[in-house]
Design an enzyme around this catalytic site. Structure first.
Site, PDB file in Angstrom:
ATOM      1  N   HIS A 140       3.856  -1.186  -3.671  1.00 32.69           N
ATOM      2  CA  HIS A 140       2.826  -1.725  -4.564  1.00 32.69           C
ATOM      3  C   HIS A 140       2.996  -1.236  -6.009  1.00 32.69           C
ATOM      4  CE1 HIS A 140      -1.170  -3.699  -5.121  1.00 32.69           C
ATOM      5  NE2 HIS A 140      -0.722  -4.404  -4.103  1.00 32.69           N
ATOM      6  N   HIS A 172       4.460 -14.054   0.074  1.00 32.22           N
ATOM      7  CA  HIS A 172       3.170 -13.362   0.070  1.00 32.22           C
ATOM      8  C   HIS A 172       2.184 -14.130   0.962  1.00 32.22           C
ATOM      9  CE1 HIS A 172      -0.271 -11.802  -2.775  1.00 32.22           C
ATOM     10  NE2 HIS A 172      -0.141 -11.027  -1.719  1.00 32.22           N
ATOM     11  N   ARG A 174       4.191  -4.211   9.120  1.00 30.84           N
ATOM     12  CA  ARG A 174       4.174  -3.409   7.902  1.00 30.84           C
ATOM     13  C   ARG A 174       3.390  -2.134   8.164  1.00 30.84           C
ATOM     14  NH1 ARG A 174       1.333  -4.877   2.089  1.00 30.84           N
ATOM     15  NH2 ARG A 174      -0.348  -3.610   2.921  1.00 30.84           N
ATOM     16  N   HIS A 212       0.003  -6.381   9.326  1.00 33.49           N
ATOM     17  CA  HIS A 212      -0.272  -5.117   8.638  1.00 33.49           C
ATOM     18  C   HIS A 212      -0.847  -4.087   9.595  1.00 33.49           C
ATOM     19  CE1 HIS A 212      -0.729  -6.671   4.257  1.00 33.49           C
ATOM     20  NE2 HIS A 212       0.161  -7.376   4.913  1.00 33.49           N
ATOM     21  N   TRP A 244      -1.742  -0.072 -10.210  1.00 40.05           N
ATOM     22  CA  TRP A 244      -2.401  -0.118  -8.898  1.00 40.05           C
ATOM     23  C   TRP A 244      -1.555  -0.882  -7.892  1.00 40.05           C
ATOM     24  CZ3 TRP A 244      -4.274  -4.075  -5.704  1.00 40.05           C
ATOM     25  CH2 TRP A 244      -4.878  -3.588  -4.528  1.00 40.05           C
ATOM     26  N   ARG A 264       9.409 -12.825  -2.899  1.00 39.46           N
ATOM     27  CA  ARG A 264       8.082 -12.951  -2.294  1.00 39.46           C
ATOM     28  C   ARG A 264       7.146 -13.941  -2.995  1.00 39.46           C
ATOM     29  NH1 ARG A 264       5.505 -10.543   1.045  1.00 39.46           N
ATOM     30  NH2 ARG A 264       3.745  -9.709  -0.119  1.00 39.46           N
ATOM     31  N   ASN A 298      -6.930 -13.520  -7.199  1.00 40.63           N
ATOM     32  CA  ASN A 298      -7.841 -12.450  -6.796  1.00 40.63           C
ATOM     33  C   ASN A 298      -8.358 -11.635  -7.985  1.00 40.63           C
ATOM     34  OD1 ASN A 298      -9.271 -10.877  -5.045  1.00 40.63           O
ATOM     35  ND2 ASN A 298      -7.496  -9.823  -4.153  1.00 40.63           N
ATOM     36  N   ASP A 347       5.188  -1.510   1.737  1.00 43.54           N
ATOM     37  CA  ASP A 347       4.866  -2.002   0.392  1.00 43.54           C
ATOM     38  C   ASP A 347       4.553  -0.811  -0.515  1.00 43.54           C
ATOM     39  OD1 ASP A 347       3.985  -3.337  -1.847  1.00 43.54           O
ATOM     40  OD2 ASP A 347       2.470  -4.545  -0.807  1.00 43.54           O
ATOM     41  N   GLU A 364       8.988  -3.085  -0.436  1.00 39.44           N
ATOM     42  CA  GLU A 364       8.424  -4.135  -1.296  1.00 39.44           C
ATOM     43  C   GLU A 364       7.895  -3.553  -2.601  1.00 39.44           C
ATOM     44  OE1 GLU A 364       5.264  -6.182   0.710  1.00 39.44           O
ATOM     45  OE2 GLU A 364       4.387  -6.807  -1.195  1.00 39.44           O
ATOM     46  N   TYR A 402      -3.646   2.313  -1.660  1.00 35.00           N
ATOM     47  CA  TYR A 402      -3.359   0.912  -1.400  1.00 35.00           C
ATOM     48  C   TYR A 402      -2.921   0.716   0.047  1.00 35.00           C
ATOM     49  CZ  TYR A 402      -0.919  -3.270  -0.616  1.00 35.00           C
ATOM     50  OH  TYR A 402      -0.545  -4.429  -0.022  1.00 35.00           O
ATOM     51  N   GLU A 434       5.481 -11.043  -5.364  1.00 34.42           N
ATOM     52  CA  GLU A 434       4.188 -11.671  -5.064  1.00 34.42           C
ATOM     53  C   GLU A 434       3.404 -11.994  -6.330  1.00 34.42           C
ATOM     54  OE1 GLU A 434       2.522  -8.596  -2.528  1.00 34.42           O
ATOM     55  OE2 GLU A 434       1.222  -7.932  -4.145  1.00 34.42           O
ATOM     56  N   GLU A 476       4.582 -13.192   5.356  1.00 36.55           N
ATOM     57  CA  GLU A 476       3.471 -12.244   5.534  1.00 36.55           C
ATOM     58  C   GLU A 476       2.273 -12.975   6.149  1.00 36.55           C
ATOM     59  OE1 GLU A 476       1.898 -10.611   1.900  1.00 36.55           O
ATOM     60  OE2 GLU A 476       0.904  -8.970   2.949  1.00 36.55           O
TER      61      GLU A 476
HETATM   62  C1  GCO Z   1       0.584  -7.744  -0.099  1.00 37.84           C
HETATM   63  C2  GCO Z   1      -0.091  -7.528  -1.394  1.00 37.84           C
HETATM   64  C3  GCO Z   1      -1.572  -7.621  -1.388  1.00 37.84           C
HETATM   65  C4  GCO Z   1      -2.099  -7.525  -2.806  1.00 37.84           C
HETATM   66  C5  GCO Z   1      -3.208  -8.493  -2.979  1.00 37.84           C
HETATM   67  C6  GCO Z   1      -3.800  -8.434  -4.370  1.00 37.84           C
HETATM   68  O1  GCO Z   1       1.711  -7.329   0.003  1.00 37.84           O
HETATM   69  O2  GCO Z   1      -0.007  -8.357   0.764  1.00 37.84           O
HETATM   70  O3  GCO Z   1       0.432  -6.436  -2.067  1.00 37.84           O
HETATM   71  O4  GCO Z   1      -2.162  -6.716  -0.516  1.00 37.84           O
HETATM   72  O5  GCO Z   1      -2.517  -6.259  -3.126  1.00 37.84           O
HETATM   73  O6  GCO Z   1      -2.732  -9.759  -2.690  1.00 37.84           O
HETATM   74  O7  GCO Z   1      -4.705  -9.455  -4.558  1.00 37.84           O
HETATM   75 MG    MG Z   2       2.528  -6.533  -1.703  1.00 38.45          MG
END
Ligand code: GCO
Ligand code: MG
Length: 402
Positions: free
Chosen positions: A212, A312, A147, A122, A402, A283, A37, A210, A236, A159, A262, A339
Site C-alpha cells: 500500500h 483491483h 492475500r 483477503h 496511506w 492492477r 472512494n 499489499d 503490490e 492498512y 490500482e 481481486e
Molecule cells: C486493494 C486496495 C484497497 C484500497 C481501497 C481504497 O488492494 O484492494 O489497496 O484496499 O485501499 O480500494 O479505496
Molecule cells: Mg491495493
C-alpha cells in the site's frame, strides 16, 4: 439508437457507491460504476454538470467515438475524476450493446480465453495467528489465492486489517482517521507472516501481499528479497508509483513478482513500467482507468511485453465494476488474477447480479450485457454518507503515505 437520458444514482448500502444509468430511446438501459472512494461527489458533479449534457441525443452504439469525445473533448485530460466518469459512460454503453446483441459482453470482446477467473481473497487479522486462521478458512472454502495482511506490533491499526474479520472497509469515518506508521516494525513482521503462512497453509495456494505505497524502492527491494523463500505470487504497490523509474531499483534487488496500478487512470500511468518490464502484473481496473475500452487497451499493450493483469477489486468498486472486470478477464489472453472482496448483503440486494464464485474461480452468467442490475427503490433506502479513507503519520507526526 440515441441516448435519451442519463442519471447518477448514489447509494450507501454499507459504503458509498455511485452508478450511472444511461437510457436509450428504445427503452434499453445500461449501467456504469463511477465510485471514487472518499471523493464520490466530485465524480457525481463531473457527470451531472459536464458529461450528461453532451451525451443526450448521441448514438449509443458509438462507444469508442463517445470515449474519444469525452477524453479529447475535455481538454483537461486524465485524472481519477475524469477517468471514472468516462469509465461509467463506457461501461454503460457496453452494457447496452450487449443487451441489444443478446450477448454477454465477453462475447463482444472476442469470447472466452478461459473457463473461469481465478480470484484472490483477503485474509487479515491483528496477529499472524488470527490472519492465518482466516486464511485457513478461505483455503478450505476452495480459494486458490489468498492475500495476507496482519497488524504491525506496536501500532494500533494498519492498512488491510479490519475490525470485521470478513469485511474490510477502510473508509471508516466522516473525517479522516489518523493512523501511525512504523516502517522498521512492518519490515520485521511481514517475513514472519509469510514464513508462518507457508508452514500453516502449505505450497499449493498462492499468497499475496499489499504494501500500500509505503516503502522506498530500496526498502521494497529488501522486503522482496526477504520474502523470496516463501514465493509470494506478488508484492503490490511497493512504492508510491508516481515515479515509474522507482521500480527499476526494486527489480535490481528481488525476483519477487511486482504488481501496481490500482490508482492508475490511463495507459500513460503505466506505459514505462510495462514496456520496460519493470512489473509483472498491472492492477488498473474498469472504474478508475477509463472503462472496459481503455482497460482492454492497457491489457493489450501489457500482453506485448509479457505483463499480466491483476485488476483491483476492493469493495469500493461496485458489483457493476466486478462484472465488467470479469468480462475483460475472461476475454484477454494475459489475464493473471482478479481481486475479490465480498460486498455486504445490502449491496447485493441493491445490485442483483449473475456472477458467481465456485471453488476459487469466478464466472459471469450468460445474461446479455454486464449481467448486473440496480434496484433503485432499494438503493434509495441507503442515502449517501460522507466517508473518508484514513491518513498516515510517522511517529514524529510527519505526514506519510496511506
Ligand atoms: C486493494 C486496495 C484497497 C484500497 C481501497 C481504497 O488492494 O484492494 O489497496 O484496499 O485501499 O480500494 O479505496
Ligand atoms: Mg491495493
Amino acid at each position: 439508437m440515441t441516448i435519451r437520458s442519463a442519471r447518477v444514482i448514489v447509494t450507501c448500502p454499507g459504503r458509498n457507491l455511485v452508478t450511472l444509468k444511461i437510457e436509450t430511446d428504445q427503452g434499453v438501459y445500461g449501467l456504469g460504476d463511477a465510485t471514487l472512494n472518499g471523493r464520490e461527489k466530485s465524480v457525481v458533479a463531473y457527470l451531472e454538470e459536464h458529461v450528461i449534457p453532451v451525451l443526450i441525443g448521441r448514438d449509443a452504439h458509438r462507444i469508442e467515438d463517445i470515449w474519444q469525445y469525452l477524453y479529447k473533448g475535455a481538454y483537461w485530460r486524465r485524472g481519477p475524476v475524469t477517468m471514472s466518469a468516462i469509465a461509467a459512460v463506457d461501461t454503460a454503453l457496453w452494457d447496452i450493446k450487449g443487451k441489444l446483441a443478446g450477448l454477454p459482453i465477453y462475447q463482444l470482446l472476442g469470447g472466452r480465453c478461459r473457463d473461469g477467473v481465478m480470484v484472490y481473497c483477503h485474509a487479515n487479522g491483528t496477529s499472524i495467528e488470527d490472519t492465518l486462521e482466516v486464511a485457513q478458512d478461505y483455503k478450505s472454502a476452495g480459494y486458490k489465492a489468498i492475500r495476507l495482511q496482519c497488524g504491525v506490533p506496536g501500532l494500533d491499526s494498519t492498512y488491510g486489517v479490519s475490525k470485521d474479520r470478513m469485511f474490510y472497509e477502510p473508509a471508516d469515518n466522516d473525517l479522516p482517521t489518523e493512523n501511525v506508521w512504523d516502517t522498521p516494525a512492518y519490515l520485521r513482521v511481514v517475513p514472519e507472516l509469510f514464513k508462518a503462512g507457508r508452514d500453516a497453509l502449505g505450497w499449493d495456494v498462492h499468497l499475496l501481499h499489499d504494501i500500500h505505497h509505503r516503502l522506498t524502492p530500496i526498502e521494497a527491494g529488501r522486503l522482496g528479497k526477504d520474502l523470496e523463500p516463501y514465493r509470494p505470487f506478488w508484492l503490490e504497490d511497493a512504492t508510491p508509483a508516481e515515479n515509474q523509474e522507482a521500480f527499476r531499483l526494486i527489480r535490481h534487488h528481488t525476483t519477487t513478482p511486482l504488481a501496481v496500478g490500482e490508482i492508475f487512470n490511463t495507459l500513460w500511468d503505466c506505459k514505462d513500467l510495462i514496456q520496460n518490464q519493470l512489473i509483472d502484473y498491472i492492477r488498473a481496473t474498469v472504474v478508475h482507468a477509463g472503462g472496459i475500452s481503455h482497460l482492454r487497451k492497457i491489457a493489450q499493450f501489457a500482453d506485448v511485453f509479457g505483463v499480466k493483469t491483476g485488476c483491483h477489486g476492493a469493495t469500493d468498486l461496485s458489483p457493476v465494476t466486478m462484472a465488467a472486470a470479469l468480462h475483460v478477464d475472461l476475454s484477454i489472453p494475459n489475464f493473471g488474477i482478479q481481486e475479490y472482496m465480498r460486498h455486504t448483503d445490502a449491496t447485493y440486494d441493491v445490485f442483483p447480479h449473475g456472477y458467481r464464485l465456485s471453488n476459487g474461480y469466478m464466472n459471469v452468467s450468460d445474461a446479455p450485457g454486464l449481467g448486473v442490475d440496480i434496484d433503485e427503490a432499494k438503493a434509495a433506502k441507503y442515502p449517501y454518507k460522507r466517508a473518508y479513507l484514513p491518513v498516515n503519520r510517522l511517529r514524529d507526526g510527519t505526514m506519510f503515505d496511506w
